[in-house]
Design an enzyme around this catalytic site. Structure first.
Site, PDB file in Angstrom:
ATOM      1  N   ASP A 271      28.594  41.209  36.008  1.00  9.50           N
ATOM      2  CA  ASP A 271      28.514  42.581  36.516  1.00  9.50           C
ATOM      3  C   ASP A 271      28.867  42.643  38.006  1.00  9.50           C
ATOM      4  O   ASP A 271      28.715  41.656  38.729  1.00  9.50           O
ATOM      5  CB  ASP A 271      27.092  43.113  36.283  1.00  9.50           C
ATOM      6  CG  ASP A 271      27.022  44.632  36.379  1.00  9.50           C
ATOM      7  OD1 ASP A 271      28.088  45.289  36.315  1.00  9.50           O
ATOM      8  OD2 ASP A 271      25.903  45.161  36.527  1.00  9.50           O
TER       9      ASP A 271
ATOM     10  N   ASN B   6      31.143  50.506  27.483  1.00  7.61           N
ATOM     11  CA  ASN B   6      32.249  50.525  28.463  1.00  7.61           C
ATOM     12  C   ASN B   6      33.440  51.334  27.940  1.00  7.61           C
ATOM     13  O   ASN B   6      34.335  51.698  28.701  1.00  7.61           O
ATOM     14  CB  ASN B   6      32.707  49.109  28.835  1.00  7.61           C
ATOM     15  CG  ASN B   6      31.705  48.325  29.672  1.00  7.61           C
ATOM     16  OD1 ASN B   6      31.648  47.104  29.598  1.00  7.61           O
ATOM     17  ND2 ASN B   6      30.902  49.019  30.474  1.00  7.61           N
TER      18      ASN B   6
HETATM   19  C1  IPE Z   1      27.359  45.353  31.297  1.00  6.88           C
HETATM   20  O1  IPE Z   1      27.686  45.889  32.531  1.00  6.88           O
HETATM   21  C2  IPE Z   1      28.610  45.080  30.508  1.00  6.88           C
HETATM   22  C3  IPE Z   1      29.474  44.009  31.012  1.00  6.88           C
HETATM   23  C4  IPE Z   1      29.220  43.223  32.023  1.00  6.88           C
HETATM   24  C5  IPE Z   1      30.672  43.826  30.273  1.00  6.88           C
HETATM   25  P1  IPE Z   1      27.680  47.455  32.791  1.00  6.88           P
HETATM   26  O2  IPE Z   1      28.085  47.646  34.192  1.00  6.88           O
HETATM   27  O3  IPE Z   1      28.489  48.147  31.753  1.00  6.88           O
HETATM   28  O4  IPE Z   1      26.149  47.809  32.552  1.00  6.88           O
HETATM   29  P2  IPE Z   1      25.304  49.079  33.028  1.00  6.88           P
HETATM   30  O5  IPE Z   1      26.032  50.294  32.594  1.00  6.88           O
HETATM   31  O6  IPE Z   1      25.211  48.993  34.532  1.00  6.88           O
HETATM   32  O7  IPE Z   1      23.974  48.897  32.400  1.00  6.88           O
HETATM   33  C1  IPE Z   2      31.520  44.356  35.305  1.00  4.73           C
HETATM   34  O1  IPE Z   2      31.681  45.003  36.512  1.00  4.73           O
HETATM   35  C2  IPE Z   2      32.752  44.382  34.433  1.00  4.73           C
HETATM   36  C3  IPE Z   2      32.647  45.296  33.283  1.00  4.73           C
HETATM   37  C4  IPE Z   2      31.603  45.978  32.946  1.00  4.73           C
HETATM   38  C5  IPE Z   2      33.844  45.438  32.476  1.00  4.73           C
HETATM   39  P1  IPE Z   2      31.499  46.581  36.636  1.00  4.73           P
HETATM   40  O2  IPE Z   2      32.812  47.227  36.389  1.00  4.73           O
HETATM   41  O3  IPE Z   2      30.387  47.066  35.779  1.00  4.73           O
HETATM   42  O4  IPE Z   2      31.111  46.722  38.161  1.00  4.73           O
HETATM   43  P2  IPE Z   2      30.043  47.701  38.795  1.00  4.73           P
HETATM   44  O5  IPE Z   2      28.756  47.490  38.064  1.00  4.73           O
HETATM   45  O6  IPE Z   2      30.577  49.089  38.622  1.00  4.73           O
HETATM   46  O7  IPE Z   2      29.952  47.283  40.225  1.00  4.73           O
HETATM   47 MG    MG Z   3      28.405  47.336  36.076  1.00  5.09          MG
END
Ligand code: IPE
Ligand code: IPE
Ligand code: MG
Length: 258
Positions: free
Chosen positions: A21, A69
């Protein structure tokens, strides 16, 4: 190079699952678009997977794209799918050289055709490998996985006439997509969030959880080693008492007791 002692190595996790994340926040803090963060996040995968291999962690599972996502903007989703394609094209030779078997969990039919195809062909090409195991969670959601598992189990009951009363965990876990993987011993989440976000909810029943403040693109080999060092200090009791886990110590205490 940090080395774990012989006795520490024995305590290392067999399966580490990572919620990668913070790519977006990493990019934002540099005044860059989110995809710049994702690109650097993908670049980071190799060093962590290599470190896992080096320390004999046999199974690594990476949460790359969740069911939820899918609600992100189209441009971000298609960028992520292109990055997935690039990653698999670039890494296939290494996976083959290292004897790493690639798997995916999640609903691949919900990915664009080109992404689905390269994931499936990479899985096929590495299917005879068994030294280590890399699993990508793609369009994965634990609740959806459980629902599919219930559907599959129900179909089996209807076809075989078995009684639902016979259901136990080992039977049901065979209907989950993780059927070929041991439960994760350690779940790492980067970027300081203390939640599972629909990742391996049932499989994580006794997983140790490590939250790193680092955004995923900054979570390097040293950070991974720190997570492993933290893990080996923990006592995994699986519902038992400490004394039950260390009967030798317990005996020595009783033997010197007045
Ligand atoms: C979890 O991260 C999914 C992945 C790392 C692929 P998100 O960024 O989607 O999670 P939330 O929405 O903050 O809980
Ligand atoms: C994790 O990074 C990757 C995916 C969920 C695909 P994020 O895209 O969730 O990054 P933040 O949480 O917005 O910083
Ligand atoms: Mg995230």
């Amino acid at each position: 190079m940090t080395k774990f002692s012989e006795s520490e190595r024995e305590k290392l996790p067999k399966h580490v699952a990572i919620i990668m994340d913070g790519n977006g926040r990493w990019a934002r803090s540099r005044g860059k678009p989110r995809l710049f963060g994702h690109r650097n996040g993908v670049k980071n995968v190799r060093s962590v997977v290599n470190a896992a291999r080096e320390f004999g962690v046999q199974y690594v599972t990476l949460y790359a794209f969740s069911t939820e996502n899918q609600n992100r903007p189209d441009e971000e989703k298609s960028g992520l799918m292109r990055l997935l394609e690039e990653f698999l094209k670039r890494e296939l030779a290494t996976l083959l050289k290292d004897g790493t078997r690639l798997r995916a969990i999640g609903d691949l039919s919900g990915l664009p055709k080109f992404a689905q195809e390269i994931v499936e062909s990479s899985i096929e090409k590495t299917k005879h490998n068994s030294t280590s195991h890399l699993t990508l969670a793609l369009n994965y959601g634990s609740r959806q996985e459980v629902l599919s598992g219930i559907q599959s189990y129900t179909r089996e009951i209807l076809e075989t006439g078995k009684s639902p009363d016979q259901l136990d965990w080992s039977t049901f876990s065979n209907h989950l997509e993780t059927r070929d993987l041991p439960d994760p011993d350690l779940i790492i989440r980067t970027s300081g969030e203390f939640r599972l976000s629909n990742f391996l909810l049932l499989q994580a029943a006794y997983a140790e959880i490590f939250v790193s403040p680092l955004h995923w693109p900054d979570f390097n080999r040293d950070a991974f080693i720190e997570a492993l060092q933290n893990y080996i200090q923990r006592e995994r009791r699986f519902g038992k008492t400490s004394d039950q886990l260390a009967p030798i110590n317990q005996n020595s205490i009783t033997s010197i007791a007045p």
